[in-house]
Design a protein around this motif. Structure first.
Motif, PDB file in Angstrom:
ATOM      1  N   PRO A   1       0.899  -1.186  -0.103  1.00  0.00           N
ATOM      2  CA  PRO A   1      -0.244   0.058   0.430  1.00  0.00           C
ATOM      3  C   PRO A   1       1.055   1.590   0.187  1.00  0.00           C
ATOM      4  O   PRO A   1       2.422   1.238   0.623  1.00  0.00           O
TER       5      PRO A   1
ATOM      6  N   THR B   1       0.904  -6.252  -5.965  1.00  0.00           N
ATOM      7  CA  THR B   1       0.722  -5.839  -5.902  1.00  0.00           C
ATOM      8  C   THR B   1       0.363  -4.232  -5.802  1.00  0.00           C
ATOM      9  O   THR B   1       0.555  -4.468  -4.368  1.00  0.00           O
TER      10      THR B   1
ATOM     11  N   TRP C   1      -1.055  -0.330  -4.224  1.00  0.00           N
ATOM     12  CA  TRP C   1      -2.375   0.013  -3.387  1.00  0.00           C
ATOM     13  C   TRP C   1      -2.166   0.669  -3.484  1.00  0.00           C
ATOM     14  O   TRP C   1      -1.628   1.607  -1.861  1.00  0.00           O
TER      15      TRP C   1
ATOM     16  N   ASP D   1      -3.895  -0.365  -8.455  1.00  0.00           N
ATOM     17  CA  ASP D   1      -5.298  -0.320  -8.325  1.00  0.00           C
ATOM     18  C   ASP D   1      -4.841   1.275  -7.067  1.00  0.00           C
ATOM     19  O   ASP D   1      -4.040   1.465  -6.218  1.00  0.00           O
TER      20      ASP D   1
ATOM     21  N   ALA E   1      -6.792  -1.742   2.753  1.00  0.00           N
ATOM     22  CA  ALA E   1      -5.547  -1.570   2.512  1.00  0.00           C
ATOM     23  C   ALA E   1      -4.885  -2.969   2.907  1.00  0.00           C
ATOM     24  O   ALA E   1      -5.117  -4.467   1.952  1.00  0.00           O
TER      25      ALA E   1
ATOM     26  N   GLU F   1      -8.077  -5.600   1.158  1.00  0.00           N
ATOM     27  CA  GLU F   1      -7.898  -5.584   0.070  1.00  0.00           C
ATOM     28  C   GLU F   1      -6.509  -7.115  -0.163  1.00  0.00           C
ATOM     29  O   GLU F   1      -6.761  -7.679  -0.586  1.00  0.00           O
TER      30      GLU F   1
END
Length: 272
Positions: free
Chosen positions: A51, A79, A81, A110, A144, A147
């Motif tokens: 995140p 990933t 975020w 994202d 976060a 997710e």
């Protein structure tokens, strides 16, 4: 601005390592064994959820991006975020430009930006923390974390965007310790770092001799401490992490602060 030293610390909030058994399933072939190359199995790196929360950080983002991009870890296993709001500087345009340039390297990016309002109600300045700001940050951090669980990430690696970790292999280094919560020790120009060496009876910060020894690097290694914050790694494969939250629990009685609420949650999870 903090940089990582060679020392590493981890939270005592989880003192137990959860160990599970591994079951090997084999198939015996009567004849014609497979070629040797078929038995050479390459294991993918664990997935990492990072995140990025930014507010009025245009002055640190270029440095932060530089260290992030230089991580020696497959980007397609990461990933991102990203959230940004309440900024009066160039934070959001810089994030948009960076995402456009690098998004295709990562597994997923994202992001969501809010350009208005630019300040919080009752906020006296950019360094002021009214309760609305703390509540919003706690909500973002908790979103976060949730997710990361939703996408089945193996690890949750959170970094404040004014923390610069120069060690390119930091993820592998932290993962190799096999702890539930672990952090690289960050250094600054003062005794400030991203951990607490002790706490008072009411759960507030307490300076200890051990803290000074660690920060000055008179000792090196992995240390149990009552709190880590700002930059740390969580192994989401450990069952106890299902109970982690940044939201204040019912028995939470300290000041509203995401560091304190998370530490309280981790302590409770470690005892359950």
């Amino acid at each position: 601005m903090a940089k990582m030293s060679c020392s590493r610390i981890y939270s005592q909030l989880f003192c137990c390592i959860l160990v599970g058994s591994l079951m090997t399933i084999s198939l015996v072939l009567a004849a014609n064994p497979p070629p040797a190359y078929e038995s050479e199995i390459t294991i993918k790196k664990p997935t990492v959820f990072i995140p990025i929360l930014a507010r009025n950080k245009a002055h640190t983002l270029p440095h932060f991006f530089g260290y992030l991009e230089r991580l020696n870890y497959p980007k397609d296993r990461i990933t991102l975020w990203i959230r940004a709001d309440h900024s009066v500087d160039n934070t959001i345009p810089m994030l948009r430009e960076w995402i456009q340039r690098v998004a295709h390297y990562y597994h997923t990016v994202d992001y969501a930006f809010e350009e208005h309002p630019q300040v919080y109600a009752l906020e006296k300045g950019p360094h002021d923390w009214p309760s609305a700001r703390f509540n919003h940050l706690i909500d973002l951090r908790d979103q976060a974390l949730q997710e990361a669980r939703n996408v089945w990430a193996d690890y949750f690696y959170t970094m404040d965007v004014d923390n610069f970790v120069w060690e390119q292999n930091i993820l592998d280094v932290l993962m190799s310790e096999k702890k539930t919560i672990i952090a690289p020790m960050l250094q600054s120009t003062t005794y400030y770092s991203n951990f607490w060496g002790g706490v008072t009876s009411k759960g507030f910060y307490k300076r200890t001799k051990e803290y000074v020894k660690i920060v000055k690097r008179n000792v090196t290694g992995v240390f149990k401490v009552p709190m880590v914050h700002s930059t740390y790694l969580i192994n989401l494969n450990h069952e106890a992490t299902d109970k982690l939250t940044y939201k204040p629990l019912k028995d939470y009685a300290q000041d509203l602060d995401d560091m304190l609420t998370f530490a309280h949650s981790a302590k409770k999870a470690g005892k359950s």
